[in-house]
Design a protein around this motif. Sequence first.
Motif, PDB file in Angstrom:
ATOM      1  N   ARG A  59      10.114   2.481   4.758  1.00 31.24           N
ATOM      2  CA  ARG A  59       9.433   1.675   3.738  1.00 31.24           C
ATOM      3  C   ARG A  59       8.463   0.705   4.395  1.00 31.24           C
ATOM      4  N   THR A  61       3.948  -0.643   4.106  1.00 28.49           N
ATOM      5  CA  THR A  61       2.620  -0.389   3.555  1.00 28.49           C
ATOM      6  C   THR A  61       1.845   0.551   4.463  1.00 28.49           C
ATOM      7  N   SER A  64       0.466  -1.336   7.412  1.00 31.02           N
ATOM      8  CA  SER A  64       1.454  -1.539   8.484  1.00 31.02           C
ATOM      9  C   SER A  64       1.615  -0.260   9.296  1.00 31.02           C
TER      10      SER A  64
END
Length: 106
Positions: A59, A61, A64
């Motif tokens: 998990r 973005t 990231s």
Amino acid sequence: MFGNSVNTFTYPMSDKAILSQLGVQLKQMRLNRNITQLQMSKMAGLSRSVISTMENSGRGTMISFVQILRALQKLEMLNLFSTEMLVSPIEIAKLHGKQRKRASSK
């Protein structure tokens, strides 16, 4: 997809399983370079908890993900996503005659 892993991404896999596998691959790339999560966080400009979350659950973005790939010097992996428009020479010749040469006023 990444490295020499025997795990592959397949359509029957759930989205969550795919993200989890991406996290495993990111962790393995980091460990292959002998980098701690803290070092990676500094290299990528992210918090250590973001690195941990990405590695343990997948998990996070997209930004990231890109920052981590950049820190690992693995941005070339994103080239797999690039598409190339293939146009035949005949189509190019046909289109060439229809190219605009100047703008027109209304």
